[in-house]
Scaffold this motif. Structure first.
Motif, PDB file in Angstrom:
ATOM      1  N   UNK A 134     -38.360  43.801 -42.283  1.00 38.53           N
ATOM      2  CA  UNK A 134     -39.208  43.883 -40.874  1.00 38.53           C
ATOM      3  C   UNK A 134     -38.279  43.075 -39.724  1.00 38.53           C
ATOM      4  N   UNK A 135     -37.109  42.400 -40.150  1.00 40.38           N
ATOM      5  CA  UNK A 135     -36.354  41.788 -38.999  1.00 40.38           C
ATOM      6  C   UNK A 135     -35.144  42.724 -38.428  1.00 40.38           C
ATOM      7  N   UNK A 136     -34.798  42.363 -37.312  1.00 43.86           N
ATOM      8  CA  UNK A 136     -33.593  42.964 -36.844  1.00 43.86           C
ATOM      9  C   UNK A 136     -32.864  42.103 -36.222  1.00 43.86           C
ATOM     10  N   UNK A 137     -31.561  42.317 -36.188  1.00 43.66           N
ATOM     11  CA  UNK A 137     -30.699  41.344 -35.452  1.00 43.66           C
ATOM     12  C   UNK A 137     -31.150  41.141 -33.951  1.00 43.66           C
ATOM     13  N   UNK A 138     -31.193  39.863 -33.590  1.00 46.75           N
ATOM     14  CA  UNK A 138     -31.956  39.594 -32.205  1.00 46.75           C
ATOM     15  C   UNK A 138     -30.801  40.132 -31.172  1.00 46.75           C
ATOM     16  N   UNK A 139     -29.308  40.348 -31.333  1.00 43.87           N
ATOM     17  CA  UNK A 139     -28.602  41.090 -30.459  1.00 43.87           C
ATOM     18  C   UNK A 139     -29.475  42.408 -30.134  1.00 43.87           C
ATOM     19  N   UNK A 140     -30.135  43.116 -30.763  1.00 40.29           N
ATOM     20  CA  UNK A 140     -30.678  44.170 -30.422  1.00 40.29           C
ATOM     21  C   UNK A 140     -31.590  44.130 -29.046  1.00 40.29           C
ATOM     22  N   UNK A 184     -25.830  28.408 -28.264  1.00 39.02           N
ATOM     23  CA  UNK A 184     -24.487  28.230 -27.649  1.00 39.02           C
ATOM     24  C   UNK A 184     -24.245  29.542 -26.852  1.00 39.02           C
ATOM     25  N   UNK A 185     -25.414  30.413 -26.659  1.00 36.21           N
ATOM     26  CA  UNK A 185     -25.179  31.635 -25.756  1.00 36.21           C
ATOM     27  C   UNK A 185     -24.172  32.716 -26.260  1.00 36.21           C
ATOM     28  N   UNK A 186     -24.244  32.471 -27.794  1.00 32.38           N
ATOM     29  CA  UNK A 186     -23.404  33.549 -28.458  1.00 32.38           C
ATOM     30  C   UNK A 186     -24.466  34.504 -29.296  1.00 32.38           C
ATOM     31  N   UNK A 187     -23.814  35.776 -29.594  1.00 35.35           N
ATOM     32  CA  UNK A 187     -24.577  36.430 -30.380  1.00 35.35           C
ATOM     33  C   UNK A 187     -24.321  36.212 -31.726  1.00 35.35           C
ATOM     34  N   UNK A 188     -25.144  36.265 -32.704  1.00 35.78           N
ATOM     35  CA  UNK A 188     -24.982  35.542 -34.109  1.00 35.78           C
ATOM     36  C   UNK A 188     -25.488  36.459 -35.091  1.00 35.78           C
ATOM     37  N   UNK A 221     -19.608  34.394 -38.046  1.00 33.79           N
ATOM     38  CA  UNK A 221     -19.743  35.703 -37.097  1.00 33.79           C
ATOM     39  C   UNK A 221     -20.588  35.581 -36.128  1.00 33.79           C
ATOM     40  N   UNK A 222     -20.014  35.215 -34.983  1.00 35.57           N
ATOM     41  CA  UNK A 222     -20.718  35.232 -33.711  1.00 35.57           C
ATOM     42  C   UNK A 222     -19.679  35.848 -32.641  1.00 35.57           C
ATOM     43  N   UNK A 223     -20.354  36.109 -31.705  1.00 39.83           N
ATOM     44  CA  UNK A 223     -19.495  36.991 -30.587  1.00 39.83           C
ATOM     45  C   UNK A 223     -20.150  36.488 -29.133  1.00 39.83           C
ATOM     46  N   UNK A 224     -19.091  36.311 -28.222  1.00 37.75           N
ATOM     47  CA  UNK A 224     -19.450  35.824 -27.005  1.00 37.75           C
ATOM     48  C   UNK A 224     -20.500  36.954 -26.180  1.00 37.75           C
ATOM     49  N   UNK A 240     -19.869  30.044 -50.211  1.00 36.79           N
ATOM     50  CA  UNK A 240     -18.906  30.803 -49.431  1.00 36.79           C
ATOM     51  C   UNK A 240     -19.438  32.136 -48.547  1.00 36.79           C
ATOM     52  N   UNK A 241     -20.429  32.542 -49.083  1.00 37.10           N
ATOM     53  CA  UNK A 241     -21.128  33.851 -48.195  1.00 37.10           C
ATOM     54  C   UNK A 241     -21.961  33.194 -46.910  1.00 37.10           C
ATOM     55  N   UNK A 242     -22.353  31.992 -46.817  1.00 43.52           N
ATOM     56  CA  UNK A 242     -23.074  31.362 -45.605  1.00 43.52           C
ATOM     57  C   UNK A 242     -21.802  30.852 -44.915  1.00 43.52           C
ATOM     58  N   UNK A 243     -20.817  30.340 -45.272  1.00 41.60           N
ATOM     59  CA  UNK A 243     -19.825  29.942 -44.562  1.00 41.60           C
ATOM     60  C   UNK A 243     -19.314  31.114 -43.531  1.00 41.60           C
ATOM     61  N   UNK A 244     -19.203  32.321 -44.366  1.00 42.46           N
ATOM     62  CA  UNK A 244     -18.653  33.334 -43.620  1.00 42.46           C
ATOM     63  C   UNK A 244     -19.641  34.095 -42.570  1.00 42.46           C
ATOM     64  N   UNK A 245     -20.975  33.823 -42.964  1.00 37.19           N
ATOM     65  CA  UNK A 245     -22.040  34.485 -42.225  1.00 37.19           C
ATOM     66  C   UNK A 245     -22.090  33.451 -40.837  1.00 37.19           C
ATOM     67  N   UNK A 246     -22.205  32.258 -40.807  1.00 38.72           N
ATOM     68  CA  UNK A 246     -22.335  31.522 -39.758  1.00 38.72           C
ATOM     69  C   UNK A 246     -21.219  31.591 -38.931  1.00 38.72           C
TER      70      UNK A 246
END
Length: 215
Positions: A131-137, A144-148, A209-212, A201-207
């Motif tokens: 039931x969760x969606x990306x907060x970026x939506x 840090x004011x980044x989309x994650x 993945x951020x965008x300004x 390793x999956x967690x390292x990659x996931x964290x």
């Protein structure tokens, strides 16, 4: 049958052990989640009504906690929300519906308490099926004011986050001192610490993945 109820004082150590077993070597070598729940209970943002224990087969098999958090809106308004986590299930009971049952229980209680939304940082592969969606939506960013990619939100009523674009802040208690956590871990039976697991390793990659954020 899964039974969920508010954690009792007598269950506290057992809940910490559930978290330790659930997260050991999962995101990082060893883990800090059992120490986190230990200190969360004395945090001003702690929500005792959502400190939960889940039983299956008469055994404490899962647990979860929530803290108050907020979004500093781009419109200047501050909106109170909930941070969900940690939420953990004993390895032998994972994929049996306990995590989903805990989330469903939290949603109903939090909605009844008047909260607008729940936010968390977690695995998209799991939480987007709950039931969760990306907060970026909702144009909600991290501190840090980044989309994650890891930041997710769930509205507790329609339109709860429609105009909530802004920066999400969770309580500082989540920034655990790993030295204190390692010292607290000495209260539990020794466990092997493993580095480089697939989930780490999956967690390292996931964290990463951020965008300004751009206006």
């Amino acid at each position: 049958m899964i039974r969920i109820a508010r954690e009792t004082e007598a269950e506290r150590l057992a809940v910490e052990n559930v978290m330790r077993e659930a997260f050991w070597n999962h995101y990082t070598p060893a883990c800090t989640e059992h120490y986190l729940v230990h200190v969360m209970r004395n945090c001003a943002a702690f929500v005792p009504e959502l400190s939960l224990a889940a039983y299956a087969d008469g055994r404490l098999a899962g647990a979860s906690m929530c803290l108050k958090s907020y979004i500093d809106g781009d419109d200047g308004a501050r909106r109170e929300t909930l941070s969900l986590g940690p939420i953990g299930v004993l390895p032998e009971y994972q994929r049996s519906g306990i995590g989903a049952a805990l989330i469903g229980y939290i949603v109903e209680v939090a909605r009844g308490m008047g909260f607008r939304a729940i936010l968390l940082c977690g695995d998209p592969d799991y939480y987007t099926r709950r039931g969760f969606v990306p907060a970026e939506k909702f144009r909600i960013r991290n501190a840090e004011n980044m989309y994650a990619d890891a930041l997710h939100a769930r509205e507790l009523y329609d339109g709860a986050l429609t105009d909530a674009a802004g920066i999400y802040f969770e309580d500082e208690i989540y920034n655990i001192d790993e030295r204190l956590a390692a010292e607290y871990d000495k209260n539990f039976p020794p466990k092997e610490i493993v580095l480089g697991t697939p989930t780490q390793k999956k967690f390292e990659m996931m964290v990463k993945r951020v965008r300004p954020y751009r206006v």
